[in-house]
Design a protein around this motif. Structure first.
Motif, PDB file in Angstrom:
ATOM      1  N   ARG A  35       0.830  -1.213   0.000  1.00  8.59           N
ATOM      2  CA  ARG A  35       0.000   0.000   0.000  1.00  8.59           C
ATOM      3  C   ARG A  35       0.854   1.247   0.000  1.00  8.59           C
ATOM      4  O   ARG A  35       0.539   2.240  -0.650  1.00  8.59           O
ATOM      5  CB  ARG A  35      -0.925  -0.029   1.232  1.00  8.59           C
ATOM      6  N   ASN A  36       1.946   1.225   0.728  1.00 11.08           N
ATOM      7  CA  ASN A  36       2.880   2.349   0.754  1.00 11.08           C
ATOM      8  C   ASN A  36       4.231   1.848   1.245  1.00 11.08           C
ATOM      9  O   ASN A  36       4.367   0.709   1.706  1.00 11.08           O
ATOM     10  CB  ASN A  36       2.353   3.510   1.615  1.00 11.08           C
ATOM     11  N   SER A  37       5.247   2.689   1.153  1.00  6.97           N
ATOM     12  CA  SER A  37       6.595   2.279   1.521  1.00  6.97           C
ATOM     13  C   SER A  37       6.759   2.080   3.020  1.00  6.97           C
ATOM     14  O   SER A  37       7.648   1.346   3.469  1.00  6.97           O
ATOM     15  CB  SER A  37       7.611   3.306   1.016  1.00  6.97           C
ATOM     16  N   GLY A 196      -2.167   6.169   1.107  1.00  9.28           N
ATOM     17  CA  GLY A 196      -2.508   5.109   0.171  1.00  9.28           C
ATOM     18  C   GLY A 196      -1.704   5.176  -1.109  1.00  9.28           C
ATOM     19  O   GLY A 196      -0.784   5.993  -1.253  1.00  9.28           O
ATOM     20  N   PRO A 197      -2.040   4.334  -2.071  1.00  8.63           N
ATOM     21  CA  PRO A 197      -1.280   4.273  -3.325  1.00  8.63           C
ATOM     22  C   PRO A 197      -1.210   5.588  -4.091  1.00  8.63           C
ATOM     23  O   PRO A 197      -0.220   5.860  -4.776  1.00  8.63           O
ATOM     24  CB  PRO A 197      -2.036   3.201  -4.132  1.00  8.63           C
ATOM     25  N   ASP A 198      -2.251   6.418  -3.988  1.00  5.11           N
ATOM     26  CA  ASP A 198      -2.268   7.671  -4.745  1.00  5.11           C
ATOM     27  C   ASP A 198      -1.623   8.841  -4.003  1.00  5.11           C
ATOM     28  O   ASP A 198      -1.543   9.945  -4.548  1.00  5.11           O
ATOM     29  CB  ASP A 198      -3.701   8.039  -5.122  1.00  5.11           C
ATOM     30  N   LEU A 217       5.298  14.166 -10.055  1.00  5.31           N
ATOM     31  CA  LEU A 217       4.549  13.755  -8.862  1.00  5.31           C
ATOM     32  C   LEU A 217       4.662  12.241  -8.728  1.00  5.31           C
ATOM     33  O   LEU A 217       3.965  11.478  -9.395  1.00  5.31           O
ATOM     34  CB  LEU A 217       3.095  14.196  -8.972  1.00  5.31           C
ATOM     35  N   THR A 218       5.557  11.824  -7.848  1.00  7.64           N
ATOM     36  CA  THR A 218       5.863  10.403  -7.666  1.00  7.64           C
ATOM     37  C   THR A 218       5.020   9.855  -6.527  1.00  7.64           C
ATOM     38  O   THR A 218       5.207  10.233  -5.362  1.00  7.64           O
ATOM     39  CB  THR A 218       7.355  10.219  -7.353  1.00  7.64           C
ATOM     40  N   THR A 219       4.086   8.976  -6.848  1.00  8.56           N
ATOM     41  CA  THR A 219       3.161   8.455  -5.840  1.00  8.56           C
ATOM     42  C   THR A 219       3.727   7.207  -5.162  1.00  8.56           C
ATOM     43  O   THR A 219       4.676   6.577  -5.644  1.00  8.56           O
ATOM     44  CB  THR A 219       1.821   8.094  -6.497  1.00  8.56           C
ATOM     45  N   GLN A 220       3.084   6.872  -4.049  1.00 11.58           N
ATOM     46  CA  GLN A 220       3.436   5.627  -3.379  1.00 11.58           C
ATOM     47  C   GLN A 220       3.234   4.440  -4.311  1.00 11.58           C
ATOM     48  O   GLN A 220       4.052   3.504  -4.313  1.00 11.58           O
ATOM     49  CB  GLN A 220       2.578   5.469  -2.115  1.00 11.58           C
ATOM     50  N   ARG A 221       2.190   4.447  -5.109  1.00 11.48           N
ATOM     51  CA  ARG A 221       1.939   3.338  -6.039  1.00 11.48           C
ATOM     52  C   ARG A 221       3.096   3.174  -7.020  1.00 11.48           C
ATOM     53  O   ARG A 221       3.520   2.050  -7.309  1.00 11.48           O
ATOM     54  CB  ARG A 221       0.647   3.560  -6.817  1.00 11.48           C
ATOM     55  N   MET A 222       3.602   4.270  -7.539  1.00 13.63           N
ATOM     56  CA  MET A 222       4.714   4.181  -8.482  1.00 13.63           C
ATOM     57  C   MET A 222       5.911   3.498  -7.845  1.00 13.63           C
ATOM     58  O   MET A 222       6.544   2.608  -8.438  1.00 13.63           O
ATOM     59  CB  MET A 222       5.086   5.580  -8.977  1.00 13.63           C
ATOM     60  N   MET A 223       6.245   3.900  -6.622  1.00 14.55           N
ATOM     61  CA  MET A 223       7.421   3.341  -5.956  1.00 14.55           C
ATOM     62  C   MET A 223       7.229   1.882  -5.576  1.00 14.55           C
ATOM     63  O   MET A 223       8.114   1.047  -5.805  1.00 14.55           O
ATOM     64  CB  MET A 223       7.760   4.169  -4.717  1.00 14.55           C
ATOM     65  N   THR A 224       6.088   1.560  -4.976  1.00 11.62           N
ATOM     66  CA  THR A 224       5.895   0.194  -4.498  1.00 11.62           C
ATOM     67  C   THR A 224       5.667  -0.779  -5.649  1.00 11.62           C
ATOM     68  O   THR A 224       6.126  -1.921  -5.593  1.00 11.62           O
ATOM     69  CB  THR A 224       4.731   0.127  -3.498  1.00 11.62           C
ATOM     70  N   THR A 225       4.991  -0.331  -6.695  1.00 12.80           N
ATOM     71  CA  THR A 225       4.814  -1.188  -7.874  1.00 12.80           C
ATOM     72  C   THR A 225       6.157  -1.516  -8.488  1.00 12.80           C
ATOM     73  O   THR A 225       6.431  -2.667  -8.866  1.00 12.80           O
ATOM     74  CB  THR A 225       3.914  -0.503  -8.910  1.00 12.80           C
TER      75      THR A 225
END
Length: 600
Positions: A35-37, A196-198, A217-225
């Motif tokens: 979900r997040n880092s 959350g992811p966004d 704009l680097t989201t949590q989803r980008m990093m965790t994916t």
């Protein structure tokens, strides 16, 4: 030579559309994504609390933070941010380079949804680059600014126009970082649950090599994916926790997202290398590598070339370096074949397995990895196949050179406060237009991957109408003229011949005892001119047309100027800016009577 059997390559599906467009996808579906880092930090603090997560040099030894201590401190920092009323709309500007305090501040901010904006140290430390810092400040409007050393970064802290934090405040009046570490974590759990992811984790600045830097704009989803994707392509990253000794800067997506999060997601250890592949600092890198055998080695090609020289002459360093090594990963440019072969030969000499030597492809906007070369190859240049979850759209020209576009959950959705550039960045199907070009290694087998083939935006036409693929030609010329060149700008737009403006590698030239004289922004050296002329002449005889035939060169006496925008904080030359500012030298390059012009 045998490579370590820790790979699980996935196959690729190719769709050929009626309009000639090619679409590639990985057959392997995307795995589970955190979900997040902060989920990673929580997990490893419970599972392996005493494992070293972060370390930096402190005298003759290392200052170390375990996963348990890093989590405790990150949560205290997160509580301080909440106590200041900070959240998604109050970014933190980070001025200083890689350090444990930098990492802890980032972890605490991300834990409760406060975006961080790491920028290059040069923006503060080089007065001529202060204009770049002012641009960033006006773009992101930070709520807080951080630097480790308040005195050294005082100019930047003042220009940020917001309250400052510093590990050593000095006379700046900044809040001591120790105050953040002493804060309670009240309210942190509730805030963490909302990340959350966004949620935007970082705002990363693009290189600015073609225009002003844009805020990704680097989201949590980008990093965790991206970390799930990398672990699927390189499963050994989950078979044993990665250990890396790494200098690559965290204001860049490769060092700060790819490498840092690879360690965090895998429960590994990151030893912050305070050296660099520069003459005055590389000795420190060698010292650090001798102290800590890593499992993954990251560097740029020039760093690996310097390391190869050291490994050949130091048996103890060679044994330590290769002892646990699973992978050598290069980025930033193509790895010269002699460096590649040399590293493999030295690994074999130790009697251990030969590590995977590989690379990937991506941009700040792609988090970064979108393509990955996940199986052994015989040499550099191949950037691989799409990672799970990434769809690659290839728009080929008549010569099957493909414009590369990508989509997927690891791809950026927008730039900060720049709707016009955001709209320009995507095509009508929602694919991000990268501006890079690729070719198939084998058009009949997409599983063999793609090769990088330059930047489409850097291509230009000669006055004859012939297109020149400048980025690809630049890489060829860098290899041809090594070690005497540090960088190259390809010229010829609107002219009838291709030329080169050369940034000299002064260390190599001095080592060869070659003299140079300065003449109005150019260098004159008959000895060096003869060497370069001979190599260019030999290469020109192989050219099949004017698109690859270089007929002239000129050596610059002054390196690209960051303050004038000729070079970015990431070290990339802004070709358009340099050519504009040095138009007089371009004219001299094409003047056969000029003593600085090297012609063939």
């Amino acid at each position: 030579m045998t490579h370590t059997p820790i790979l699980a390559p996935h196959s690729v599906t190719r769709e050929n559309r009626a309009d000639g467009t090619i679409v590639l996808t990985a057959d392997t579906p995307l795995g589970e994504v955190a979900r997040n880092s902060g989920v990673w930090l929580d997990h490893w603090a419970r599972a392996t609390p005493d494992t070293v997560f972060l370390a930096e040099r402190s005298g003759a030894d290392w200052r170390r933070e375990t996963y348990a201590s890093a989590r405790q401190k990150a949560r205290a920092i997160a509580g301080w941010f909440l106590g200041q009323g900070m959240g998604a709309d109050t970014p933190v500007l980070i001025l200083s380079g890689n350090s444990i305090d930098h990492a802890l501040l980032t972890l605490g901010a991300h834990y409760v949804g406060v975006p961080t904006v790491p920028v290059a140290e040069q923006y503060t430390l080089i007065p001529a680059a202060h204009g770049r810092l002012d641009y960033v400040v006006n773009l992101i409007k930070p709520a807080r600014v951080f630097a480790v050393d308040g005195a050294a970064y005082a100019a930047g802290l003042a220009r940020a126009k917001c309250p400052a934090i510093a590990s050593s405040p000095g006379e700046t009046g900044a809040t001591p970082f120790a105050d953040l570490l002493a804060h309670s974590d009240a309210g942190v759990d509730a805030a963490f649950a909302k990340v959350g992811p966004d949620t935007v984790a970082k705002i990363l600045l693009t290189s600015g090599s073609t225009s002003d830097p844009k805020g990704v704009l680097t989201t949590q989803r980008m990093m965790t994916t991206n970390q799930t994707q990398l672990a699927q392509g390189l499963p050994f990253l989950r078979q044993r926790p990665p250990v890396i000794v790494d200098w690559l800067p965290w204001n860049h997506v490769f060092g700060g997202s790819h490498n840092f999060n690879m360690v965090l997601s895998g429960g590994g250890s990151l030893y912050i290398d305070d050296g660099k592949p520069l003459p005055a600092l590389f000795g420190r890198t060698l010292e650090n590598l001798a102290m800590v055998p890593g499992t993954v080695s990251f560097n740029v090609p020039v760093g690996f070339a310097q390391l190869l020289t050291a490994l050949r002459s130091d048996d103890a360093l060679r044994e330590s370096y290769f002892r646990d090594l699973d992978m050598i990963f290069y980025a930033g440019a193509s790895l010269p074949q002699e460096t590649w072969v040399g590293l493999e030969e030295l690994a074999a000499r130790t009697g251990r397995r030969v590590p995977l030597i590989t690379s990937s492809w991506g941009l700040t906007e792609t988090a970064p990895a979108a393509l990955l070369q996940q199986v052994p190859t015989e040499g550099a240049g191949t950037v691989g196949v799409p990672l799970p979850g990434v769809t690659v759209k290839l728009v080929p020209d008549a010569d099957m050179r493909c414009d590369v576009r990508v989509s997927g959950p690891s791809i950026m959705q927008s730039y900060l406060n720049n709707p016009a550039k955001t709209a320009e960045a995507f095509d009508d199907e929602g694919f991000f237009i990268t501006g890079d070009a690729m070719r198939f290694v084998d058009a009949g087998d997409p599983n063999l991957g793609l090769r990088f083939d330059g930047r489409i935006s850097e291509d230009f036409k000669l006055m004859t109408g012939t297109w020149v693929q400048a980025a690809n030609l630049r890489l060829v010329m860098l290899g041809l003229l090594a070690p005497y060149v540090a960088d190259i700008v390809v010229t010829g737009q609107g002219r009838d011949q291709i030329g080169l403006l050369i940034v000299p590698n002064r260390a190599a030239i001095e080592k060869a005892q070659i003299d140079m004289e300065t003449d109005g922004g150019a260098c004159i050296s008959p000895a060096l001119a003869n060497i370069l002329r001979a190599r260019l002449r030999d290469k020109a005889t192989e050219a099949t047309g004017s698109a690859t035939r270089v007929t002239r060169a000129l050596i610059l006496s002054e390196p690209p100027d960051m303050g004038e925008g000729e070079v970015t904080a990431k070290g990339n030359i802004n070709f358009a800016k340099l050519l504009s500012r040095r138009a007089v030298l371009v004219d001299r390059l094409y003047d056969d009577a000029d003593p600085a012009a090297i012609t063939i």
